[in-house]
Every structure is written in C-alpha cells, then in structure tokens.
Design an enzyme around this catalytic site. Structure first.
Site, PDB file in Angstrom:
ATOM      1  CG  LEU A 198      -2.041  -1.054   1.219  1.00 44.29           C
ATOM      2  CD1 LEU A 198      -2.918  -0.886   2.459  1.00 44.29           C
ATOM      3  CD2 LEU A 198      -2.897  -0.963  -0.036  1.00 44.29           C
ATOM      4  CG  ASP A 253      -6.155   5.730   5.183  1.00 48.98           C
ATOM      5  OD1 ASP A 253      -5.485   4.917   5.845  1.00 48.98           O
ATOM      6  OD2 ASP A 253      -7.393   5.696   5.117  1.00 48.98           O
TER       7      ASP A 253
END
Length: 744
Positions: free
Chosen positions: A559, A668
């Site tokens: 990611l 995030d």
C-alpha cells in the site's frame, strides 16, 4: 318560447348531474396527488442529478446563459504555426502561484465581470505584440446592452496571466472581430460592425484604450475582415453578411489595394465561395505567412455556427485568380465535449511569431453549440407541458368514468307535437341526445374496463405515470441544470490541472475501466496514473480515455506504493482516488478548487474522527454526531505531490511505512499523521461534501476491507503506533465552516 323551454334541463337530469359531480371528487384528488408526486420526483431528480452541475451563481452580474454561447479564450505555443500545443502542456506557472500549471482557458467572461465590466462571453481574440508585452483585443458581450464591445487585456508573462484593462471601443451598434495591425508607425483596428453597413478603420490615439475613426474602407456590410500584405499588394478577405439561405456563412470575397487605407478594388472571381458552409469560407482569424507560403484560417459552419477552424494554404493569389487547399491545423481536437472549454466548437485563431522565433497563438472556444440556451429552455418548457398534459389526461379519464352526463339531462319538457318536431331547436336536441347516449355507452364501457383489477389496466396507468415522471425530469434537467457541463472552477481568475493516481491489481480490471472512462472526461484531469500492484497489467490502449493513461507497474505488492515519488507527474496537484469510488466530475472540480485555495492541506471527500483513550477509528456518522472531524481518507483526497510524497518516503516516516506494509492497511492514517506533524498547529485537512458517491466494490468480491470490524481493529492498532511515532492528531475541525457550504 317553446324552443327555449325545449333546451331546459329536466329536474331528473339536474339531480343526475349533481350526483355525478359529487362522484367526480376522486378525480380532483387524483389530480392533486399526481401533481404532488410530480413535484416530489422533480425535486428528487434535482437533488440527485441537477445539483451536481455547476450552476450560475445567484446575483451574478455576468456569465449568464446566452443564446450565442459561452465563448472563452485559450493560449497555444509551438515551434511552428502548424504544430501548436495548449498552454497546460507547456508547464507554465504564474507569478501569484495559483496555477501549477496554468491551463486553458486563460480569459473568460469572469475576467471581464470581475474587473467591473459584466460580460456573458469573450471571443474573436487578436494579439498585438510590443516587445515582451502582449495585448489582446477581443469581443465581449456586455450584459448592459447585450451587444458586443471591443475589450483589451495585457500580459507580461507570455500569456500565462492577463490583466483586463477595459473597453477599447464602444459604439451604438454591435462590434466584434477587432483586427489590429501596425502600418507606418500607427496602430489601426478594423472591427466588424455590419449593422452600420460599412467596414470602418480606427486609429489609436492613446494605445490601447483610445481610438478615433480614421475612415470608411468599404461601403458594404462585410464581416470577419482580415488584411495581409503579400507579394506587393495588400489583400482584404471578408464575407458579405447580407447573404441569405445556403450562402449565409458560406461566402468569401477578396479585395486588393496598394495600401491598407485604400482605395480597394474587388477581385475578379468574387465571390470566391458562396454555397457550402463546411468549406471554411468565412474567415476564422488572421492570415499568416510561414516559410514563404500564405495561410488562411476559415470557419467550418456546418451543423452549427463556428463549429471549428479549418486551415488553408494559398497556392495562387493575384488580381485575377485565387486557389487554396486545406492543410492540417496542427491542434489536437478536444475530446471531452461540454466538459472542456472548446469541446463543442472553436472558430477563431490568431497566430503570430515571437522575436525568439517561436510561435504564439490565441483561439476562442465554446462548450455549447449555437442557440443552446434557447433550445434548453424550449425543451424544458415542452417537458413541463407534456407532464401537465399527462396528468390532465389521466384526471380526465378518471373523472369521465365518474361523471357521465345522463341522457335525460337534455329531455324536452314540451309535448312532442308536429310543430315542435319541425323546430330547428328540437332537431338539435335530438342530435344532442343521440350524442349523449353514445358518449354514455362509451364511458360506461370504459368505466367497466378501468374498474377491472387486471394486470393490463395496472400496466396502462403505470406507463402513463412513468411517462409523466420522465417528462418532469426532462423539464427539471433542461430548466435548472445550466448548460449541462461539469466544468472547472477558477482560482484567482485562472484554471489549472491535476493528475489522478489510483492503485489496483488484475482482479479489479473491470472496475478500473469504468473508473478511467468516467474520470478522464473531467475537465481538469491532465493524466491518470494507474499504480499496478500485482498480476498481469493491461496496456494503456485498453482503456476508453480522453487523457493519457500511464500504467506504473510496482515490484512488490504494498500500500506504500500509492504515495511513491513519481518524477513523471507534471502537475503539483494529485488526486489520490480509489478505483472503486465513483462521484461526479463537478464534485471533483469543487475539491480541486478548495485545494488550490489551501495547497498546504489535504482536501478530501471522506471525513473521519479519531478520539478516545485508547484512540479509536470512527466513521463519518460518528464524526457528524461530534460535529467535527480531524482526519481525511486519502483514498479520495487532493494533495501536493511534491510535498506529500517526499514526506511519506522520508527517513522519519520509515517506521510508519514498515508498519503499513506489514499490516497491509493504514497508509492513509500515516499520511494524516505526517501532515499533522509538519504543520506546527495549522490546519492540515479539509472536507468537501460530494453530491453523491458510489462504492462499486460492494458489487464485487474483491474489496480490500470487507470485514469492517477487523478492519477497524487493525486501524486502532495503527493509531496507537503512529501516535507514539509522530504525536497526536488535531482535536477537531467543524463542518459547515465554508461560506459556499461545500463542507456541510
């Protein structure tokens, strides 16, 4: 007297009519219910669809819907006039830092309106070069008089930014096409003013804002007149606006003289063209000479006025002969339709050579065809009329079966003697009774059919209801959705562009194709970068896209790849967007505008709240209950690519990246902590509320986080770890702090 009595309704007829009227009240109720349902459907359609379009601001003085269009002006550059590129591909930025890069259009109706000269559009641009300073003369459709005036703007940075100087020429009639040129140390302007039925020449007394009439060149209503000095003569190309029918916008005339001040003589072959609008007969800007050859831009007016510019190379020009052939314009055709400033038509080009040897050009463009606002108004009006007609029709049918006029209503009160039978009134009475009887039988039959609870009867009324609903939606769409474009917003008077970055893998290819097809049509999107994490990757030509699609294949499935530093990204702004999120281009453009106002922040569409002890990851519902948020999901967020990506791959973020890679989650959250750690107390995130958003991963089995509770548990662990690394997140930012209401 007998005749008048024969037409009186009988007592029984009156009682029957009264009873029928009483029974007709359900029809009135039905009409009210149908009208209310139509209003509800129209309101719902407005909220879901129409509200997503950018609409004219309330109280706006300019930039209003106009039947002539919504023209704007763009800049182009090139090493050759036959190979021009728009300003956004040149990587030009402006001095005030509001655009990275500057994008077309560079001059719009808002430019004039914000300067105090309300305008509905700007068009017909002509450049005048004075050293490093550019002056741009153009038509502006003034809202006060609804006619064209000649305005002027100035640029000191090769067209990246423009200062609106004012109105250079204003007459009692419409003006446009301000052909500006220098001759014998004087500056002249030859605008179109065909309402005066003459071609006038003006001279600058105090350049660029003061002009005086020099002389009338030709006593004829010529339009789009352009001059060029070529092989010892001055040549004037123009069109006679008195032409009608097939010759309108399809006529070209040539005049010649030894001086631009005249006198002028007609070419022997006049009119050169007069029958085909698609030939490019009407001038489309300034003629120019390149490598010894003369070129003429013309307008293709087939389908709609000013559909596109065609370029012609002149092979023969003298007082007796003229010949030209079409050549490639060298400017890429717009592909985004109404979602780009010149998507539907562009009809004017002025290209000139700079002292450096390069070429610069201005072109006007429009996102709607000619007469679009009028057609949309008429379509909306017809939609409402048809919806009303459908409601009235159903109400009439429902009322008719409950309001049958009894045949005895017209019964005669007189004795049927020979005299009365011969009276014209009695004969009329008999015809009326027969007609009433026939109508009664028809209504009774219809009533029986309509009262039957059959599937065909139900289907009939459902189809009628659907037809009415569709017409209401059509009317609402055409009346209230502006020009139907999801257009970009300006910041400090300028447009810019951003790069979209999405991360995916082979199991989500079908999702990705929908994603690319939709978002590539958004006006401010420059490029779409696909971060391919694993599996066999597709090629760029596998997608239906109006912008370049670049597949960035990663070596490992992580990611962290989402925020990898990418030197090939040419824009400062990046929109990180998961490939399973679908929202309107208008919402994307809103988010981009908010980010341009505060490029030091992350601006996104999914707010979250982090609080508690230990820290807990909370969803949007919880955040709204707390009336604030302190985190934005980066799966749908704008950020500064240079700052954010370098920060994410800095040494201080190494431990956080390792934790993200290990848990395959929380990238995030890490970015939010890094932003908060850098800001020294300033605001780091901002929320924009989308009109609607669809998560397409719900339609498949390839979502990354389908187990919500497990996903939240992992995130709680991430929060504890990141807080120990980088410190806490800010307390809370409230919803509804923006004046425009985009964050409610």
């Amino acid at each position: 007297m007998a005749g008048r009595r024969a037409m009186r309704p009988s007592a029984g007829g009156m009682r029957g009519l009264a009873a029928a009227a009483a029974r007709s009240s359900p029809a009135a109720s039905f009409l009210l219910a149908a009208a209310a349902a139509a209003a509800l459907v129209g309101g719902l359609y407005f909220w879901l669809v129409v509200a997503s379009f950018r609409l004219p601001e309330r109280g706006a003085r300019g930039c209003l819907p106009d039947g002539e269009g919504s023209w704007a002006i763009g800049m182009f550059y090139g090493k050759s006039p036959l190979q021009l590129r728009p300003i956004e591909l040149e990587g030009r930025s402006n001095a005030n830092g509001s655009a990275w890069p500057v994008a077309n259009p560079v001059l719009t109706c808002a430019t004039a309106t914000d300067a105090g000269y309300p305008s509905n559009f700007v068009a017909d641009p002509f450049l005048f070069l004075q050293g490093d300073t550019l002056f741009l003369f153009f038509e502006t459709k003034t809202t006060a008089t609804m006619q064209g005036d000649i305005a002027v703007a100035r640029s000191s940075d090769q067209g990246a930014t423009w200062e609106f100087l004012g109105i250079a020429l204003d007459e009692a009639w419409h003006l446009s096409y301000p052909f500006v040129f220098r001759y014998e140390n004087e500056i002249y302007m030859m605008p179109e003013g065909n309402k005066k039925k003459e071609l006038r020449l003006y001279r600058a007394t105090k350049f660029p804002l003061e002009w005086t009439l020099e002389k009338v060149l030709i006593n004829k209503p010529l339009v789009d007149a352009a001059l060029i000095q070529y092989e010892g003569n001055w040549w004037l190309f123009a069109s006679d606006f008195t032409r009608r029918g097939t010759e309108k916008n399809a006529e070209l005339e040539i005049w010649y003289s030894s001086s631009p001040l005249g006198p002028w003589s007609e070419h022997k072959q006049n009119p050169i063209y007069k029958a085909d609008k698609s030939l490019g007969a009407r001038n489309g800007g300034r003629l120019f000479i390149f490598e010894g050859s003369l070129y003429r831009p013309g307008q293709d007016c087939s389908g709609t006025y000013g559909r596109k510019v065609k370029l012609f190379k002149v092979e023969k020009l003298n007082k007796e002969e003229y010949k030209e052939v079409p050549v490639n314009l060298g400017i890429e055709e717009p592909k985004k339709g109404r979602n780009t400033w010149n998507g539907m038509r562009y009809h004017h080009l002025d290209v000139q050579q700079l002292d450096s040897g390069g070429w610069i050009a201005v072109m006007d463009g429009d996102r709607v065809p000619s007469g679009d606002s009028t057609r949309r108004w008429l379509s909306g009006f017809m939609g409402f009329l048809l919806a009303i007609a459908v409601v009235l029709f159903v109400g009439f049918v429902k009322g008719a079966v409950n309001c049958c006029i009894p045949p005895g209503f017209w019964a005669s009160l007189t004795r049927r003697n020979e005299l009365s039978r011969n009276l014209p009134v009695h004969r009329l009475n008999l015809k009326v009774r027969r007609l009433s009887t026939c109508c009664g039988r028809f209504v009774s039959s219809t009533k029986a059919r309509l009262n039957e609870k059959t599937w065909s009867n139900t289907l009939f009324f459902c189809m009628i209801a659907l037809l009415g609903t569709v017409n209401v939606c059509i009317a609402v769409h055409f009346f209230f959705s502006g020009n139907g474009a999801e257009q970009a917003y300006t910041h400090q008077g300028q447009h810019s562009q951003f790069t979209m970055v999405t991360m995916t893998y082979e199991a989500r290819l079908w999702n990705l194709k929908l994603f690319v097809e939709h978002y590539s049509r958004c006006e401010s999107v420059r490029e779409i970068v696909v971060v391919w994490n694993k599996g066999n990757h597709p090629t760029s030509d596998a997608f239906d896209s109006t912008v370049p699609v670049r597949i960035r294949v990663e070596e490992i499935n992580s990611l962290n790849n989402r925020f990898r530093v990418d030197p090939l990204i040419k824009t400062r702004a990046v929109l990180e967007l998961d490939d399973d999120i679908m929202m309107t281009c208008s919402d994307i453009e809103k988010g981009f505008k908010v980010w341009r106002e505060h490029p030091e922040r992350m601006v996104g569409f999914y707010p979250r709240m982090i609080d508690g002890d230990p820290l807990q990851y909370r969803n949007e519902r919880y955040a709204r209950g707390k009336k604030g948020y302190n985190l934005i999901l980066t799966g749908a967020a704008f950020m500064d690519s240079a700052f954010a990506f370098k920060k994410y791959w800095s040494v201080e973020a190494r431990e956080g990246r390792e934790y993200v890679h290990k848990n395959f989650n929380c990238e995030d959250l890490l970015m939010n902590f890094l932003y908060a750690n850098t800001s020294s107390g300033g605001r780091t995130v901002e929320y924009v509320h989308p009109a609607w958003a669809i998560d397409t991963s719900k339609l498949s089995s390839v979502a990354i986080s389908r187990d919500t509770q497990k996903h939240y548990d992992v995130r709680a662990s991430c929060l504890a770890k990141f807080a120990s690394f980088y410190g806490p997140l800010p307390q809370k930012w409230e919803f509804g702090m923006r004046e425009d209401g985009w964050d409610r």
